[in-house]
Scaffold this motif. Structure first.
Motif, short mmCIF file in Angstrom:
data_model
loop_
_atom_site.label_atom_id
_atom_site.label_comp_id
_atom_site.label_asym_id
_atom_site.label_seq_id
_atom_site.Cartn_x
_atom_site.Cartn_y
_atom_site.Cartn_z
N THR A 57 -5.78 5.31 -0.50
CA THR A 57 -5.25 3.99 -0.85
C THR A 57 -4.88 3.16 0.37
N GLN B 46 -12.51 -2.37 0.45
CA GLN B 46 -11.51 -2.61 -0.58
C GLN B 46 -12.13 -2.41 -1.97
N ARG C 78 0.82 -1.22 0.00
CA ARG C 78 0.00 0.00 0.00
C ARG C 78 0.85 1.26 0.00
#
Length: 440
Positions: free
Chosen positions: A155, A136, A29
């Protein structure tokens, strides 16, 4: 030798012979949110620039908060309770001050228990909203250029950014920020069944645009049609110039129930390092955000919450925000006057403390010794570096606030901050006149 001693010896040998610099892989990530990339703040850091370079790049003030607000911080530090944990919702004095200060502009009575949440700066408040609501793959609509913290905050919480650029119309002799427009057909096409949120930043960083009522009403209609949660980032609400109307998105018909408004003591009282902000919204948004916020930071800085409360409590009787607005208008006009003398175009800022200068006419040598982090980036990166080193005034390249697909839109602009004292801005304006030598 004991088995433990043998194991330790083997471990030591491996440490000596093997590369142990990256034993544990970090999360992917960090890549998705540009967190590992060398960003503009590190490239154009004071440590990388000449010692006498005037920093108009970063949006922090070089003057102090009002004394009566810092006095309140001193008093809180000398008291008992403000030196300990606060309630995760925020100190009740500050929540009451927020209620009393904002009820008029929100056109409603605010509940301090269910509709107000104090956070560790506006950014952490936004992060908590993303944590509370994103699954998600949920998509978040972001207008470009965007405040760079939006991207990793989205994100890191599993969201997918969807970029919709504001389109600059710079043909006018003196373009203003109203010329940065939304293509609503383009926006509609960007909204898919996965869309969950839209971020509306007004007054806008870095453009300085104040969204019109008509624009916001069109955005409200889309939010209602597609059932979007709206994050109204209004941290520059106290800096709206030239009689422009700042419309609180949450006050538009039907929008209260789907909008969280983000606000900041740092912007309001020239105290960006205090990291005190707050969210205002319906219980359906504040309650889950509180649950997330409690697990991220538990509570925010207690003594500086007291100081922020004092600021809001006394602002009206002192005429603080009216006087502060006049001071910022003077600062803005000093910088714009310098650009006018150069004959350079800029987007006339309607709000915030940023101005975008059109740097497309700045002609720097192609063989100029640019550092490696600037190589391969947009033309604005090179222009800003050249201006910082040769003119002695730093700014920020605007293409940083775009996705790769759209970054060429920003390459003609540099962001200058005028949240500096008058003398610093005058000195910067004098230095900038040397740019005339490099204009084509």
């Amino acid at each position: 030798m004991s088995s433990l001693g043998g194991n330790l010896a083997q471990f030591s040998k491996g440490a000596l012979n093997g590369d142990r610099s990256n034993l544990i892989p970090f999360s992917s990530r960090l890549r998705g949110g540009r967190a590992l990339a060398q960003d503009v703040w590190s490239i154009y850091n004071a440590a990388n620039l000449p010692a006498d370079c005037i920093n108009l790049g970063q949006g922090y003030m070089n003057f102090s908060p009002p004394k009566w607000v810092t006095d309140a911080a001193d008093e809180a530090l000398k008291s008992l309770l403000p030196n300990h944990y606060s309630h995760p919702k925020g100190r009740i004095r500050l929540r009451n001050a927020i209620k009393n200060f904002y009820e008029k502009s929100f056109n409603r009575v605010l509940d301090v228990e269910t509709e107000i949440l104090v956070t560790s700066g506006a950014n952490q408040g936004q992060y908590s909203v993303f944590t509370a609501f994103l699954e998600q793959g949920d998509e978040v609509i972001m207008f470009e250029p965007f405040f760079d913290q939006y991207l990793p905050s989205v994100t890191f919480n599993g969201g997918t950014p969807v970029y919709v650029p504001l389109h600059p119309q710079t043909d006018a002799v003196t373009p203003n920020n109203s010329n940065w427009t939304i293509d609503f057909d383009e926006l509609r096409r960007a909204i898919t069944p996965k869309a969950k949120m839209i971020i509306i930043n007004t007054p806008h960083n870095p453009v300085g645009k104040v969204f019109t009522r008509e624009e916001l009403e069109k955005l409200a209609a889309l939010a209602e049609e597609f059932n979007l949660l709206v994050m109204a980032d209004e941290v520059y609400d106290c800096l709206v110039f030239d009689g422009k109307e700042h419309v609180r998105f949450a006050t538009l018909p039907g929008m209260w129930d789907r909008t969280v408004t983000v606000l900041s003591a740092g912007k309001a009282f020239a105290a960006t390092g205090w990291r005190v902000g707050w969210l205002i919204g319906p219980p359906s948004i504040i309650f889950p955000t509180l649950a997330a916020c409690t697990r991220i930071v538990f509570c925010s800085n207690s003594p500086l919450q007291e100081a922020a409360a004092a600021g809001l409590e006394q602002a009206a009787e002192r005429g603080f925000f009216e006087n502060q607005l006049k001071e910022y208008q003077e600062r803005r006009n000093i910088l714009l006057s310098a650009f006018d003398k150069l004959g350079m175009k800029y987007s006339h800022p309607e709000g915030s403390y940023f101005v975008l200068l059109d740097i497309s006419r700045v002609n720097f040598p192609e063989d100029y010794p640019f550092p490696e982090p600037v190589q391969g980036r947009g033309r604005d990166f090179k222009a800003c570096w050249f201006i910082a080193l040769e003119i002695g005034v730093s700014s920020i390249p605007v293409s940083e606030f775009y996705c790769e697909e759209h970054c060429t839109i920003g390459e003609n602009f540099a962001r200058f901050a005028f949240c500096k004292d008058v003398e610093t801005l005058r000195q910067a304006g004098e230095r900038l006149q040397r740019l005339a030598e490099y204009l084509v």
